[in-house]
Motif scaffolding. Structure first.
Motif, PDB file in Angstrom:
ATOM      1  N   UNK A  64     -44.152  32.566  40.142  1.00 24.53           N
ATOM      2  CA  UNK A  64     -45.365  31.843  40.480  1.00 24.53           C
ATOM      3  C   UNK A  64     -45.159  30.431  40.972  1.00 24.53           C
ATOM      4  N   UNK A  65     -43.922  29.933  40.905  1.00 22.33           N
ATOM      5  CA  UNK A  65     -43.625  28.578  41.352  1.00 22.33           C
ATOM      6  C   UNK A  65     -42.492  28.614  42.368  1.00 22.33           C
ATOM      7  N   UNK A  66     -42.334  27.550  43.153  1.00 20.59           N
ATOM      8  CA  UNK A  66     -41.212  27.526  44.097  1.00 20.59           C
ATOM      9  C   UNK A  66     -39.853  27.714  43.427  1.00 20.59           C
ATOM     10  N   UNK A  67     -39.635  27.055  42.284  1.00 21.44           N
ATOM     11  CA  UNK A  67     -38.345  27.184  41.606  1.00 21.44           C
ATOM     12  C   UNK A  67     -38.098  28.612  41.131  1.00 21.44           C
ATOM     13  N   UNK A  68     -39.122  29.237  40.582  1.00 23.43           N
ATOM     14  CA  UNK A  68     -38.979  30.617  40.114  1.00 23.43           C
ATOM     15  C   UNK A  68     -38.679  31.547  41.282  1.00 23.43           C
ATOM     16  N   UNK A  69     -39.350  31.323  42.408  1.00 26.68           N
ATOM     17  CA  UNK A  69     -39.115  32.160  43.583  1.00 26.68           C
ATOM     18  C   UNK A  69     -37.690  31.987  44.112  1.00 26.68           C
TER      19      UNK A  69
END
Length: 256
Positions: A64-69
């Protein structure tokens, strides 16, 4: 995928010409139009319901976040380059769930090169990535509109511009620039868009290789400069990053 560069950091390269994104009202109309057109096309050809922009209720722990992606893409690429692919999200249950909606977690703008299919190099499956491909990752209105749709209508938190080693489009652009000869038909259009990013401080193969990176950075900068995307970057909802795929070892790494 290296983590040296901060997610969503602004580039130092100057951005090419910006393309105007639609207003909120026009985006709402676009959403309705695309969904309706898809429904008509699919129901006519296959007798099945279409996948709309409505999120599916069968969530698969979508980043759900840029870092997670970014982490998910890095893990998937590690599986790919170590020959431990899982080929996820291809089961009959997943296919059926996707008839009611989709929740891709990243847009990958890549080259048309047959050796660099994003779903494979990141070991992702159905509904995971929205891929947009053009020779040399060239950005025009259709490409920009496709990327914007993923971000603005599907709330995708990551856009990756993915270049690759030995890019034929970049090679052709550099060769045409050096020779002064025109390329056939519409291929010249591609070369003209890449030409401003040619690294003339290098020679030979080194020039091509450096231009591959410079081209990725320029396209990334152009996307990040779009007002609607920039607004999401400013709030941390979105990251637009550049990366490169190495054919020699199948590794994807970030470009600062």
């Amino acid at each position: 995928m290296n983590a040296e560069s901060s997610v969503g950091a602004q580039p130092t390269a100057s951005a090419p010409k910006r393309f105007a994104l639609p207003s909120p009202a026009r985006r709402a109309l676009l959403r309705a139009g695309l969904t309706g057109a898809a429904a008509v096309g699919v129901s006519t050809a296959l007798g099945a319901a279409s996948a709309s922009a409505t999120p599916t209720t069968t969530s698969r722990n979508r980043p759900g976040t840029p870092d997670e992606a970014l982490r998910e893409l890095a893990v998937g690429n590690r599986r790919w380059r170590t020959f431990r692919q899982r080929h996820p999200h291809e089961s009959p249950a997943v296919r059926q769930s996707l008839t009611s909606g989709q929740e891709p977690f990243a847009v990958v703008l890549g080259c048309i090169d047959s050796r660099v299919p994003p779903e494979l190099v990141f070991d992702q499956g159905l509904g995971d990535l929205m891929t947009v491909r053009s020779a040399g990752e060239v950005l025009d209105e259709a490409v920009l509109g496709s990327v914007a749709y993923g971000v603005l209508e599907l709330d995708i938190p990551l856009v990756m511009v993915l270049g690759h080693q030995s890019c034929g489009a970049v090679k052709a652009a550099v060769a045409a620039d050096e020779s002064g000869e025109s390329l056939p038909a519409h291929i010249q259009y591609i070369a003209d868009r890449i030409a401003p990013n040619i690294d003339r401080t290098k020679e030979g193969d080194a020039r091509v290789d450096a231009t591959i990176d410079a081209n990725v950075r320029a396209v990334r900068a152009a996307l990040a400069a779009e007002p609607d995307l920039a607004a999401k970057i400013a709030t941390g909802e979105l990251a637009v990053v550049g990366a490169r795929y190495e054919l020699s070892d199948q590794r994807v790494h970030r470009l600062a």
